[in-house]
Enzyme design. Structure first.
Site, PDB file in Angstrom:
ATOM      1  N   ARG A 139      52.519  -2.995 -17.467  1.00 27.44           N
ATOM      2  CA  ARG A 139      52.677  -4.122 -18.374  1.00 27.44           C
ATOM      3  C   ARG A 139      53.342  -3.663 -19.666  1.00 27.44           C
ATOM      4  NH1 ARG A 139      48.560  -5.291 -20.425  1.00 27.44           N
ATOM      5  NH2 ARG A 139      47.070  -3.954 -19.353  1.00 27.44           N
TER       6      ARG A 139
ATOM      7  N   TYR B 245      57.343  -5.688 -12.273  1.00 28.85           N
ATOM      8  CA  TYR B 245      55.997  -5.116 -12.162  1.00 28.85           C
ATOM      9  C   TYR B 245      54.901  -6.190 -12.191  1.00 28.85           C
ATOM     10  CZ  TYR B 245      51.580  -3.054 -13.318  1.00 28.85           C
ATOM     11  OH  TYR B 245      50.243  -2.762 -13.301  1.00 28.85           O
TER      12      TYR B 245
ATOM     13  N   GLY C 150      51.707  -7.311 -13.411  1.00 24.18           N
ATOM     14  CA  GLY C 150      51.238  -8.172 -14.490  1.00 24.18           C
ATOM     15  C   GLY C 150      52.354  -8.881 -15.254  1.00 24.18           C
TER      16      GLY C 150
ATOM     17  N   LYS D  85      47.937 -12.456 -14.925  1.00 21.81           N
ATOM     18  CA  LYS D  85      47.615 -12.353 -16.354  1.00 21.81           C
ATOM     19  C   LYS D  85      48.202 -13.521 -17.149  1.00 21.81           C
ATOM     20  CE  LYS D  85      45.754  -8.359 -15.463  1.00 21.81           C
ATOM     21  NZ  LYS D  85      44.333  -8.075 -15.596  1.00 21.81           N
TER      22      LYS D  85
ATOM     23  N   HIS E 298      38.744 -11.464 -18.443  1.00 22.14           N
ATOM     24  CA  HIS E 298      39.194 -10.274 -17.696  1.00 22.14           C
ATOM     25  C   HIS E 298      37.948  -9.588 -17.106  1.00 22.14           C
ATOM     26  CE1 HIS E 298      41.745  -6.300 -17.924  1.00 22.14           C
ATOM     27  NE2 HIS E 298      41.869  -6.878 -16.752  1.00 22.14           N
TER      28      HIS E 298
ATOM     29  N   SER F 294      41.834  -2.639 -18.866  1.00 21.19           N
ATOM     30  CA  SER F 294      42.657  -2.262 -17.720  1.00 21.19           C
ATOM     31  C   SER F 294      42.436  -0.794 -17.340  1.00 21.19           C
ATOM     32  CB  SER F 294      44.134  -2.480 -18.060  1.00 21.19           C
ATOM     33  OG  SER F 294      44.336  -3.825 -18.414  1.00 21.19           O
TER      34      SER F 294
ATOM     35  N   CYS G 237      39.755   0.636 -16.276  1.00 20.39           N
ATOM     36  CA  CYS G 237      38.488   1.173 -16.770  1.00 20.39           C
ATOM     37  C   CYS G 237      37.319   0.856 -15.843  1.00 20.39           C
ATOM     38  CB  CYS G 237      38.208   0.666 -18.179  1.00 20.39           C
ATOM     39  SG  CYS G 237      39.325   1.388 -19.394  1.00 20.39           S
ATOM     40  N   GLY G 238      37.595   0.519 -14.584  1.00 20.39           N
ATOM     41  CA  GLY G 238      36.518   0.504 -13.608  1.00 20.39           C
ATOM     42  C   GLY G 238      36.055  -0.829 -13.051  1.00 20.39           C
ATOM     43  N   LYS G 239      36.794  -1.913 -13.245  1.00 19.40           N
ATOM     44  CA  LYS G 239      36.337  -3.196 -12.690  1.00 19.40           C
ATOM     45  C   LYS G 239      36.381  -3.203 -11.165  1.00 19.40           C
ATOM     46  CE  LYS G 239      39.244  -5.691 -15.021  1.00 19.40           C
ATOM     47  NZ  LYS G 239      39.806  -4.540 -15.734  1.00 19.40           N
TER      48      LYS G 239
ATOM     49  N   ASN H 149      36.335  -0.793  -9.146  1.00 18.68           N
ATOM     50  CA  ASN H 149      35.337   0.125  -8.596  1.00 18.68           C
ATOM     51  C   ASN H 149      33.917  -0.416  -8.702  1.00 18.68           C
ATOM     52  OD1 ASN H 149      36.402   2.922  -7.600  1.00 18.68           O
ATOM     53  ND2 ASN H 149      37.772   2.246  -9.241  1.00 18.68           N
TER      54      ASN H 149
ATOM     55  N   ASP I 204      38.997  -8.724 -11.069  1.00 19.75           N
ATOM     56  CA  ASP I 204      39.839  -8.660 -12.272  1.00 19.75           C
ATOM     57  C   ASP I 204      39.699  -9.861 -13.206  1.00 19.75           C
ATOM     58  OD1 ASP I 204      41.882  -7.037 -13.640  1.00 19.75           O
ATOM     59  OD2 ASP I 204      43.276  -8.660 -13.194  1.00 19.75           O
TER      60      ASP I 204
ATOM     61  N   ASN J 207      49.816   4.675 -12.682  1.00 20.57           N
ATOM     62  CA  ASN J 207      49.520   3.243 -12.555  1.00 20.57           C
ATOM     63  C   ASN J 207      50.030   2.703 -11.212  1.00 20.57           C
ATOM     64  OD1 ASN J 207      48.489   0.721 -13.507  1.00 20.57           O
ATOM     65  ND2 ASN J 207      50.578   0.066 -14.005  1.00 20.57           N
ATOM     66  N   SER J 208      50.103   3.576 -10.202  1.00 20.31           N
ATOM     67  CA  SER J 208      50.485   3.057  -8.880  1.00 20.31           C
ATOM     68  C   SER J 208      49.383   2.113  -8.394  1.00 20.31           C
ATOM     69  CB  SER J 208      50.724   4.201  -7.888  1.00 20.31           C
ATOM     70  OG  SER J 208      49.645   5.103  -7.889  1.00 20.31           O
ATOM     71  N   ARG J 209      49.776   1.120  -7.621  1.00 13.70           N
ATOM     72  CA  ARG J 209      48.859   0.025  -7.275  1.00 13.70           C
ATOM     73  C   ARG J 209      48.896  -0.302  -5.791  1.00 13.70           C
ATOM     74  NH1 ARG J 209      45.691  -2.554 -11.629  1.00 13.70           N
ATOM     75  NH2 ARG J 209      46.371  -1.374 -13.421  1.00 13.70           N
TER      76      ARG J 209
ATOM     77  N   ARG K 246      36.127   2.619 -22.277  1.00 10.32           N
ATOM     78  CA  ARG K 246      36.267   4.023 -21.915  1.00 10.32           C
ATOM     79  C   ARG K 246      36.182   4.789 -23.220  1.00 10.32           C
ATOM     80  NH1 ARG K 246      39.298   6.874 -17.722  1.00 10.32           N
ATOM     81  NH2 ARG K 246      39.616   4.910 -16.621  1.00 10.32           N
TER      82      ARG K 246
ATOM     83  N   ASN L  50      26.419   4.030 -10.678  1.00  9.74           N
ATOM     84  CA  ASN L  50      26.288   3.004 -11.735  1.00  9.74           C
ATOM     85  C   ASN L  50      25.251   1.945 -11.362  1.00  9.74           C
ATOM     86  OD1 ASN L  50      28.202   4.279 -13.319  1.00  9.74           O
ATOM     87  ND2 ASN L  50      29.907   3.131 -12.439  1.00  9.74           N
TER      88      ASN L  50
HETATM   89  P1  GTP Z   1      42.805  -3.111 -13.833  1.00 10.92           P
HETATM   90  O1  GTP Z   1      43.173  -3.477 -12.438  1.00 10.92           O
HETATM   91  O2  GTP Z   1      43.912  -2.370 -14.541  1.00 10.92           O
HETATM   92  O3  GTP Z   1      42.336  -4.263 -14.664  1.00 10.92           O
HETATM   93  O4  GTP Z   1      41.680  -1.984 -13.781  1.00 10.92           O
HETATM   94  P2  GTP Z   1      40.150  -1.874 -13.299  1.00 10.92           P
HETATM   95  O5  GTP Z   1      39.262  -2.137 -14.456  1.00 10.92           O
HETATM   96  O6  GTP Z   1      39.914  -2.658 -12.059  1.00 10.92           O
HETATM   97  O7  GTP Z   1      40.036  -0.303 -13.028  1.00 10.92           O
HETATM   98  P3  GTP Z   1      39.665   0.516 -11.698  1.00 10.92           P
HETATM   99  O8  GTP Z   1      38.345   0.136 -11.110  1.00 10.92           O
HETATM  100  O9  GTP Z   1      40.817   0.457 -10.792  1.00 10.92           O
HETATM  101  O10 GTP Z   1      39.493   1.992 -12.280  1.00 10.92           O
HETATM  102  C1  GTP Z   1      40.510   2.681 -12.924  1.00 10.92           C
HETATM  103  C2  GTP Z   1      40.260   4.170 -12.964  1.00 10.92           C
HETATM  104  O11 GTP Z   1      38.957   4.457 -13.489  1.00 10.92           O
HETATM  105  C3  GTP Z   1      40.348   4.808 -11.587  1.00 10.92           C
HETATM  106  O12 GTP Z   1      41.118   5.982 -11.676  1.00 10.92           O
HETATM  107  C4  GTP Z   1      38.910   5.121 -11.257  1.00 10.92           C
HETATM  108  O13 GTP Z   1      38.804   6.233 -10.418  1.00 10.92           O
HETATM  109  C5  GTP Z   1      38.244   5.334 -12.622  1.00 10.92           C
HETATM  110  N1  GTP Z   1      36.821   4.935 -12.604  1.00 10.92           N
HETATM  111  C6  GTP Z   1      36.311   3.766 -12.150  1.00 10.92           C
HETATM  112  N2  GTP Z   1      34.957   3.736 -12.242  1.00 10.92           N
HETATM  113  C7  GTP Z   1      34.600   4.913 -12.800  1.00 10.92           C
HETATM  114  C8  GTP Z   1      33.332   5.485 -13.164  1.00 10.92           C
HETATM  115  O14 GTP Z   1      32.250   4.894 -13.001  1.00 10.92           O
HETATM  116  N3  GTP Z   1      33.366   6.729 -13.716  1.00 10.92           N
HETATM  117  C9  GTP Z   1      34.534   7.404 -13.915  1.00 10.92           C
HETATM  118  N4  GTP Z   1      34.472   8.620 -14.466  1.00 10.92           N
HETATM  119  N5  GTP Z   1      35.751   6.902 -13.564  1.00 10.92           N
HETATM  120  C10 GTP Z   1      35.790   5.675 -13.031  1.00 10.92           C
HETATM  121  C1  SPV Z   2      45.722  -4.825 -15.714  1.00 15.18           C
HETATM  122  O1  SPV Z   2      46.609  -4.161 -16.274  1.00 15.18           O
HETATM  123  O2  SPV Z   2      44.686  -5.191 -16.312  1.00 15.18           O
HETATM  124  C2  SPV Z   2      45.854  -5.198 -14.289  1.00 15.18           C
HETATM  125  C3  SPV Z   2      47.096  -4.884 -13.606  1.00 15.18           C
HETATM  126  O3  SPV Z   2      44.941  -5.773 -13.727  1.00 15.18           O
HETATM  127  S1  SPV Z   2      48.329  -6.055 -13.954  1.00 15.18           S
HETATM  128  O4  SPV Z   2      48.156  -7.200 -13.053  1.00 15.18           O
HETATM  129  O5  SPV Z   2      49.609  -5.439 -13.696  1.00 15.18           O
HETATM  130  O6  SPV Z   2      48.247  -6.502 -15.313  1.00 15.18           O
HETATM  131 MN    MN Z   3      43.246  -6.209 -15.113  1.00 18.68          MN
END
Ligand code: GTP
Ligand code: SPV
Ligand code: MN
Length: 580
Positions: A70, A198, A200, A207, A227, A249, A251-253, A255, A276, A363-365, A396, A492
């Protein structure tokens, strides 16, 4: 094809006249259409076929190296008055933005096909869902919108009966970063995006519509566009809770939404509703309910492995579009921390060479339909959404923020959300690892003045009888050597259990100036490899550091001048006073 909606037909005719595409393709959203677009993109080289034996229907898209995330500095909200967009957004006068965009769109689709992409954000029969139409010259956008939204015939039918829809015009243009703009016109329910392919920036339902335009509409209509992930937790006794969590973004959603209970947490079940975006409404009983407007995931690839997220690892082995990952010599996708295979070609198609940086772009997806998730909850299709027990904010932060704390009440929770700070990630262009304010994880996505947005959040204490409790978490505390203090991922769940116990009034807490923290005994660390000392550190409140933090928050609020809600300023003062 044409449509019975005159406004839509008229807009399409105008756009065709301006952009002059060679062909117009109306997307019906069928599987056969998806397949034929894939085949066409394989022919043109827009997609590369991955190993079809081990990864059936998986394809790789390589974006332009200058177009991988983005672009917050090129994203604008265009309202008559700059004050309405606030210091949290870039602003341009609508007339000026229109002139500028018209010049860019002039003839930009010559020789290309324009895709008409009708989509619905949310279950197609949900009163909370909203529709849009994206016009794009990118087949990559068309196939991603098919996976990410309810796209095609049914959405068009809803638009034709309902009348109202968000218009989105997109062209990849020539990908020159100097001629790239993501423009929002909330008053016109209009989005215009030029010069980026790209996610977003280009998948306008995500978004641009479901957060920036929708947050503005929500403020007018009494709901929230956030978000946030949505997850279902079922205890061994069969008690179910739905939690919505906002983390910035990357930061773990995704996951947390796909969390796999570790062996130690026997009997717990976790199901994903969304990873998301959440749209939150108060129902007729005064309960806050959430729907996920999306129907797929556009998730971060690096870091995904069997240990961190087995569900995601399995989910992306078939029927997935990869963007900017590396490949192995047997043509399988590869990324950092995959812990399997060796890359031979990097995300730009070059032979692996350590000097070129990571093999997969950070930021590969992946793009996949949500139903591929092994822990998909069919409630994601429920038009009524799910009742929310707890809202979690997070960031984070290697220092300061404890593992978990609870707001004293709703208004204090709004302050906690408004004070979120987080280290920047590769999801947006710019420096990574810089701590910045990211209120409610909405810094890049709130389509209007944050001060008004916080006021809107505060208004919910009068709107709803059964408001969820608000919490803050931080999975990212580090020691002096830069190692994470908390193992994260599946573990978690141990923190989520405390959160649920608090929602059910089953456990007491320590009353601190920043909120309620767990007594160390109430976080189960058995078999975790986290010792009591580390847990104490994770649950400590350093008053000096927090005094500084609150001063920083005060300075941040000053940017919003007198527009800051009095209630929010009062909450801030309360915390400052109790830190004295
Ligand atoms: P967007 O799609 O960008 O909105 O991101 P998101 O919030 O869905 O993030 P995502 O879950 O994809 O996590 C992003 C990064 O954080 C990845 O590299 C994960 O491996 C790492 N991560 C996720 N959860 C944890 C956690 O509990 N601990 C740690 N140390 N890293 C984490
Ligand atoms: C973010 O950046 O928070 C994402 C990926 O979820 S994107 O849709 O590209 O904005
Ligand atoms: Mn997002």
């Amino acid at each position: 094809m044409t449509t019975s909606n005159q406004a839509l037909q008229q807009w399409i005719d105008e756009v065709v006249k301006l952009t002059r595409p060679e062909r117009v393709h109306w997307c019906d959203g069928s599987d056969s259409e998806y397949q034929s677009l894939i085949e066409q993109m394989l022919e043109t080289g827009d997609l590369i076929s991955l190993n079809q034996e081990t990864h059936p229907n998986c394809y790789l898209h390589r974006s332009s190296p200058s177009d991988v995330a983005r672009v917050e500095h090129l994203t604008f909200v265009c309202t008559q008055n700059a004050e309405d967009t606030g210091p949290n957004n870039n602003w341009m006068k609508p007339a000026e933005a229109h002139t500028q965009m018209k010049a860019l769109f002039d003839g930009c689709m010559e020789g290309r096909t324009m895709y008409v992409i009708p989509y619905c954000m949310g279950p197609i029969d949900s009163p909370y869902a909203r529709c849009g139409v994206e016009l794009s010259d990118s087949p990559y956008v068309a196939i991603n919108m098919k996976l990410m939204t309810r796209m095609g015939q049914a959405a068009l039918a809803r638009i034709e009966t309902e009348g109202r829809f968000v218009r989105g015009l997109h062209s990849t243009g020539d990908l020159n970063p100097d001629q790239r703009f993501i423009m929002h016109f909330p008053d016109e329910l209009l989005i215009q995006s030029y010069g980026s392919g790209y996610g977003g920036n280009a998948l306008l339902g995500k978004k641009c519509h479901a957060l920036r335009i929708a947050s503005w509409q929500a403020s007018q209509e009494g709901w929230l566009a956030e978000h946030m992930l949505i997850v279902e937790l079922e205890s061994p006794e069969g008690e179910k809770h739905y939690i919505a969590a906002a983390f910035p973004s990357a930061c773990g959603k995704t996951n947390l939404a796909m969390l796999i209970p570790p062996e130690s947490q026997e009997g717990w079940k976790v199901r994903t509703l969304g990873d998301d975006i959440a749209w939150l409404h108060v129902d007729e009983t005064g309960q806050l309910r959430a729907i996920n407007p999306e129907s797929g995931y556009f998730g971060v690839v690096p870091g995904t492995n069997k240990k961190t997220n087995r569900n995601a690892f399995d989910m992306i082995k078939h029927d997935a579009i990869y963007t900017n990952v590396a490949i192995t010599d047997d043509n399988e996708p590869w990324w950092e921390d995959k812990e399997q295979g060796e890359p031979t070609t990097d995300w730009q198609g070059r032979p692996i060479n350590g000097g070129n940086g990571p093999a997969a772009h950070p930021n590969s997806r992946f793009t996949v339909g949500a139903k591929q998730n092994p822990c998909y909850s069919p409630l994601a299709d429920d038009p009524a959404g799910v009742p929310i027990s707890a809202i979690i904010f997070g960031g984070r932060r290697r220092e300061l923020a404890p593992l978990v704390y609870e707001a004293k009440d709703w208004n204090h929770g709004v302050l906690i959300g408004a004070s979120v700070a987080s280290e920047t990630t590769a999801a947006a262009t710019g420096k990574v690892g810089v701590t910045r304010r990211d209120p409610m994880a909405m810094k890049p996505f709130c389509g209007y003045n944050f001060a008004d947005y916080w006021g809107h959040w505060l208004s919910f204490s009068a709107r709803a009888d059964k408001l969820p409790k608000i919490f803050h978490v931080n999975w990212f505390r580090q020691n002096a050597d830069g190692k994470f203090l908390w193992p994260g991922f599946g573990e978690n769940l141990r923190v989520l259990r405390w959160i649920i116990d608090r929602c059910e009034d089953r456990v007491s807490a320590q009353d601190t100036p920043i909120g309620y923290l767990p007594h160390a005994d109430d976080i189960d660390i058995e078999g975790l490899g986290v010792d009591a000392e580390t847990l104490a550190q994770l649950l400590s409140v350093d008053k000096d550091a927090w005094r500084k933090e609150m001063q920083d928050v005060a300075e941040y609020f000053e940017e919003f001048d007198r527009r800051i809600p009095e209630l929010l300023a009062a909450e801030h003062e309360k915390v400052v006073a109790s830190l004295k």
